[in-house]
Design an enzyme around this catalytic site. Structure first.
Site, PDB file in Angstrom:
ATOM      1  N   SER A  33     109.088  19.259  93.704  1.00 27.11           N
ATOM      2  CA  SER A  33     109.552  19.624  94.867  1.00 27.11           C
ATOM      3  C   SER A  33     109.940  20.885  94.845  1.00 27.11           C
ATOM      4  O   SER A  33     111.144  20.904  95.606  1.00 27.11           O
ATOM      5  CB  SER A  33     109.983  18.495  95.382  1.00 27.11           C
ATOM      6  N   LYS A  68      96.469  21.548  91.617  1.00 30.08           N
ATOM      7  CA  LYS A  68      95.990  19.970  91.499  1.00 30.08           C
ATOM      8  C   LYS A  68      94.308  20.117  91.878  1.00 30.08           C
ATOM      9  O   LYS A  68      93.791  21.132  91.704  1.00 30.08           O
ATOM     10  CB  LYS A  68      96.754  19.076  92.162  1.00 30.08           C
ATOM     11  N   GLY A  96     106.079  15.851  94.375  1.00 29.48           N
ATOM     12  CA  GLY A  96     105.266  15.618  95.427  1.00 29.48           C
ATOM     13  C   GLY A  96     106.007  14.615  96.208  1.00 29.48           C
ATOM     14  O   GLY A  96     105.369  14.208  97.373  1.00 29.48           O
ATOM     15  N   GLU A 100     100.904  13.217  86.144  1.00 26.61           N
ATOM     16  CA  GLU A 100      99.703  12.632  86.688  1.00 26.61           C
ATOM     17  C   GLU A 100      98.619  12.018  85.691  1.00 26.61           C
ATOM     18  O   GLU A 100      97.804  11.218  85.704  1.00 26.61           O
ATOM     19  CB  GLU A 100      99.173  13.496  87.692  1.00 26.61           C
TER      20      GLU A 100
HETATM   21  C1  PEP Z   1     103.595  19.464  90.029  1.00 27.51           C
HETATM   22  O1  PEP Z   1     102.534  18.840  90.423  1.00 27.51           O
HETATM   23  O2  PEP Z   1     103.548  19.807  88.910  1.00 27.51           O
HETATM   24  C2  PEP Z   1     104.467  19.583  90.872  1.00 27.51           C
HETATM   25  C3  PEP Z   1     105.836  20.022  90.637  1.00 27.51           C
HETATM   26  O3  PEP Z   1     104.355  19.254  92.205  1.00 27.51           O
HETATM   27  P1  PEP Z   1     105.149  19.227  93.501  1.00 27.51           P
HETATM   28  O4  PEP Z   1     105.702  20.823  93.551  1.00 27.51           O
HETATM   29  O5  PEP Z   1     104.324  19.116  94.606  1.00 27.51           O
HETATM   30  O6  PEP Z   1     106.239  18.406  93.441  1.00 27.51           O
END
Ligand code: PEP
Length: 260
Positions: free
Chosen positions: A219, A21, A181, A106
């Site tokens: 996550s 990101k 996230g 996002e």
């Molecule tokens: C992502 O942004 O693709 C993602 C899976 O983030 P996280 O692992 O932090 O949930």
């Protein structure tokens, strides 16, 4: 040998992708990649990291000759021209980019990317020889309304519709928006049931559906990766937060190696 999806020799290698990101700096990237390469050895799965574009030159130098491939978080839906701020698939290819995330939730949320935009981006990536990682996933409200299957199929069908016979060349990432996230991972059963839906949708579009890798994202971390990767239709992970710590990312790669 019987592959993971029950087809002779049909299974591709697992794929673990880090989505950094909008994080990093020249110094932080250097330290993270050095720690990653110090611990990775020769993985039994494919591995890629997707830094912000501004670091592509640095990253292609740091990753040269290593088993970690370079990815990006987005690609322009245009080929070239007056599109201020955009970066084209061909430009990314110049830096050795192998994968491009398209349709991350996002970007769908903050940049108003539609299913059609995402499908065009996947097409641009494929045309440049870059593998698109097409993200699909429902919001919490959509899940609670019983719309999960409808939403993910609608999102993927736009990509299938536009990319036709190339569809076996894509990677799909199921990323429930409520799990990104938040620390609230989908259970292995919840994830597997959506992956199975996506697998049959891909099967209807190509006879090579078994080689399309469907990643789980949301996550995923060092503690839950093994259980998720043990599911029959989960072929890898798209990792956000846990990809920013070399030790955690290496543990997830280790779980993918062990389940290969
Ligand atoms: C992502 O942004 O693709 C993602 C899976 O983030 P996280 O692992 O932090 O949930």
């Amino acid at each position: 040998m019987t592959g993971k999806h029950g087809k002779e020799g049909g299974m591709s290698r697992r794929l673990i992708v880090g989505n950094w990101k909008m994080n990093g700096s020249l110094a932080a990237n250097d330290a993270l990649v050095r720690d990653l390469l110090a611990g990775i050895g020769q993985p039994a799965c494919d591995v890629a990291v997707c830094p912000p574009n501004i670091y592509l030159a640095q990253m292609s130098g740091l990753l040269a000759g290593s088993p970690v491939e370079l990815g990006v978080q987005n690609v322009s839906m245009h080929e070239s021209g007056a599109y201020t701020g955009d970066v084209s698939a061909d430009m990314l290819k110049d830096y050795g980019v192998r994968y491009a995330i398209v349709g991350h939730s996002e970007r769908r949320q903050y940049q108003a990317e539609s299913d059609v935009h995402v499908a065009i981006k996947a097409k641009r990536a494929l045309a440049a020889g870059i593998t698109p990682i097409v993200c699909v996933g429902e919001t919490l409200r959509e899940r609670e309304a019983g719309m999960t299957e409808f939403i993910v199929k609608r999102q993927l069908s736009a990509v299938i519709h536009l990319n036709g016979h190339c569809i076996s060349e894509i990677v799909v990432a199921y990323e429930p928006v409520w799990a990104i996230g938040t620390g609230q991972t989908a259970t292995p059963e919840q994830a597997q049931s959506v992956h199975a839906v996506l697998r049959s949708q891909i099967k209807a579009a190509t006879e090579h559906a078994d080689r399309v890798r469907i990643l789980y994202g949301g996550s995923m971390n060092a503690a839950n990766a093994a259980e998720l990767l043990a599911q029959p239709d989960i072929d890898g992970g798209l990792i956000g937060g846990a990809a920013l710590k070399a030790a955690d990312f290496l543990k997830i790669i280790g779980a993918a190696n062990a389940s290969a």
